[in-house]
Design an enzyme around this catalytic site. Structure first.
Site, PDB file in Angstrom:
ATOM      1  N   ASP A  95      -2.873   5.650   2.799  1.00 15.54           N
ATOM      2  CA  ASP A  95      -1.646   4.296   2.059  1.00 15.54           C
ATOM      3  C   ASP A  95      -3.534   3.993   2.757  1.00 15.54           C
ATOM      4  O   ASP A  95      -2.177   2.451   2.571  1.00 15.54           O
ATOM      5  CB  ASP A  95      -0.900   4.200   2.199  1.00 15.54           C
ATOM      6  CG  ASP A  95      -0.375   4.677   4.018  1.00 15.54           C
ATOM      7  OD1 ASP A  95      -1.271   4.664   4.416  1.00 15.54           O
ATOM      8  OD2 ASP A  95       0.281   3.696   4.660  1.00 15.54           O
ATOM      9  N   LYS A 147       0.886  -0.698   0.110  1.00  9.47           N
ATOM     10  CA  LYS A 147       0.379   0.184  -0.283  1.00  9.47           C
ATOM     11  C   LYS A 147       0.660   1.202  -0.039  1.00  9.47           C
ATOM     12  O   LYS A 147       1.162   2.023  -0.757  1.00  9.47           O
ATOM     13  CB  LYS A 147      -0.330   0.081   1.508  1.00  9.47           C
ATOM     14  CG  LYS A 147      -1.663  -1.599   0.894  1.00  9.47           C
ATOM     15  CD  LYS A 147      -3.480  -0.401   2.154  1.00  9.47           C
ATOM     16  CE  LYS A 147      -1.476  -1.417   3.821  1.00  9.47           C
ATOM     17  NZ  LYS A 147      -1.614  -2.441   4.131  1.00  9.47           N
TER      18      LYS A 147
HETATM   19  N1  LIG Z   1       4.705  -5.554  -5.235  1.00  2.33           N
HETATM   20  C1  LIG Z   1       5.047  -5.233  -5.252  1.00  2.33           C
HETATM   21  N2  LIG Z   1       7.000  -5.942  -5.507  1.00  2.33           N
HETATM   22  C2  LIG Z   1       8.000  -6.002  -5.005  1.00  2.33           C
HETATM   23  N3  LIG Z   1       7.961  -5.816  -3.678  1.00  2.33           N
HETATM   24  C3  LIG Z   1       6.789  -5.312  -3.471  1.00  2.33           C
HETATM   25  C4  LIG Z   1       5.506  -4.992  -3.784  1.00  2.33           C
HETATM   26  N4  LIG Z   1       4.518  -4.571  -2.891  1.00  2.33           N
HETATM   27  C5  LIG Z   1       5.627  -4.083  -2.148  1.00  2.33           C
HETATM   28  N5  LIG Z   1       6.804  -4.331  -1.725  1.00  2.33           N
HETATM   29  C6  LIG Z   1       7.892  -4.572  -0.917  1.00  2.33           C
HETATM   30  O1  LIG Z   1       7.604  -5.106   0.258  1.00  2.33           O
HETATM   31  C7  LIG Z   1       7.250  -4.066   1.262  1.00  2.33           C
HETATM   32  C8  LIG Z   1       6.347  -4.109   1.454  1.00  2.33           C
HETATM   33  O2  LIG Z   1       5.868  -2.915   1.197  1.00  2.33           O
HETATM   34  P1  LIG Z   1       4.952  -1.831   1.703  1.00  2.33           P
HETATM   35  O3  LIG Z   1       4.911  -0.738   3.202  1.00  2.33           O
HETATM   36  O4  LIG Z   1       4.648  -1.005   0.539  1.00  2.33           O
HETATM   37  O5  LIG Z   1       3.221  -2.358   1.702  1.00  2.33           O
HETATM   38  P2  LIG Z   1       2.492  -2.060   3.168  1.00  2.33           P
HETATM   39  O6  LIG Z   1       1.169  -2.680   2.975  1.00  2.33           O
HETATM   40  O7  LIG Z   1       1.869  -0.382   2.951  1.00  2.33           O
HETATM   41  O8  LIG Z   1       2.282  -2.955   4.955  1.00  2.33           O
HETATM   42  P3  LIG Z   1       1.492  -2.349   5.711  1.00  2.33           P
HETATM   43  O9  LIG Z   1       0.766  -2.486   5.576  1.00  2.33           O
HETATM   44  O10 LIG Z   1       2.815  -2.521   7.469  1.00  2.33           O
HETATM   45  O11 LIG Z   1       1.874  -0.623   6.890  1.00  2.33           O
HETATM   46  C9  LIG Z   1       8.337  -3.453   1.056  1.00  2.33           C
HETATM   47  O12 LIG Z   1       9.791  -3.904   1.076  1.00  2.33           O
HETATM   48  C10 LIG Z   1       8.134  -2.994  -0.671  1.00  2.33           C
HETATM   49  O13 LIG Z   1       9.334  -2.418  -0.979  1.00  2.33           O
END
Ligand SMILES: Nc1ncnc2c1ncn2[C@@H]1O[C@H](COP(=O)(O)OP(=O)(O)OP(=O)(O)O)[C@@H](O)[C@H]1O
Ligand SMILES: Nc1nc(=O)c2ncn([C@H]3C[C@H](O)[C@@H](CO)O3)c2[nH]1
Length: 215
Positions: free
Chosen positions: A79, A15
């Protein structure tokens, strides 16, 4: 025209990463959930029963701040949605991490805040962008990001917590009807590492906005 996009999805779904990409692409402002500066999150993972209620109050409060700030701008992307707060709390309550009094107070406070949001100039987002991930992808991303308190190698009970969370997200997304919604396949598209995948995902979102007359 004011456009508000909101992301949803399980822990590590991507996200925050996609929020930044959308903001850049559409020239909008990004709003992020408080994680690294969240004083309750590490306490919660160490002792969920003790801190589930406090963490929930913390998130609800910061989420409310973000929503108010987001409304002051013309275009923005958040987000995580406030609609997922209830999902997290319900799940933790179902797991026995909150007592009936806490559940009642939390639900009442959330309902009270939702009333306030209903009175705001923009009461619903224009579009919910949901990132779907399997358990394996979720774990891969959580491991890659490396927040110590989220690692299953440090705390094997998180396996059940994460599986449970995905089980709650499926029906939650199906029932979501506060705005139009779009599902992004987070297993298929490596939109962080692969520029082609990123373009495909951005195009899916833009096509949806165009279809809605928002672009
Ligand atoms: N589609 C993707 N392909 C490869 N790596 C990804 C992808 N999406 C996220 N990542 C990697 O996975 C990890 C988690 O992503 P991110 O922090 O954006 O998740 P989030 O959904 O915001 O998590 P949270 O709910 O815990 O805040 C990061 O290291 C990011 O670089
Ligand atoms: N218990 C609980 N309730 C919430 O409303 C909530 N929202 C986010 N989180 C946790 C998930 C990630 O570890 C981290 C970043 O999303 O914060 C939550 N945890």
């Amino acid at each position: 025209m004011m456009t508000v996009l909101v992301l949803s999805g399980a822990i590590g779904a991507g996200k925050s990463s996609l929020t930044g990409m959308i903001a850049k692409e559409l020239g909008t402002k990004a709003f992020y959930e408080s994680v690294d500066d969240n004083p309750v999150l590490p306490l919660f993972y160490a002792d969920p029963s003790k801190y589930a209620f406090l963490l929930q109050i913390y998130f609800l409060n910061t989420r409310f701040h973000s929503i108010k700030a987001a409304l002051a701008d013309d275009n923005n992307v958040l987000d995580r949605s406030i609609y997922e707060d209830a999902l997290f709390f319900q799940m933790n309550a179902d797991m026995g991490r909150a007592n009936q009094t806490e559940v009642a107070i939390y639900k009442d406070l959330l309902a009270n805040m939702m009333e306030e949001i209903k009175g705001m100039p923009k009461k619903n987002p224009d579009l919910l962008v949901h990132i779907d991930v399997s358990y394996d992808t979720m774990i891969k991303r959580i491991t890659k990001r490396g927040r110590s308190y989220e690692q299953i190698k440090n705390d094997p009970t998180l396996v059940e917590y994460y599986q449970n969370l995905l089980n709650y997200y499926g029906p939650w997304y199906d029932q979501y009807d506060y705005s139009p919604k779009i599902r992004i396949d987070g297993d298929k598209y490596d939109f962080v590492e692969n520029p082609e995948d990123r373009q495909v995902v951005i195009k899916q979102i833009k096509d949806k906005l165009r279809e809605m007359g928002k672009l």
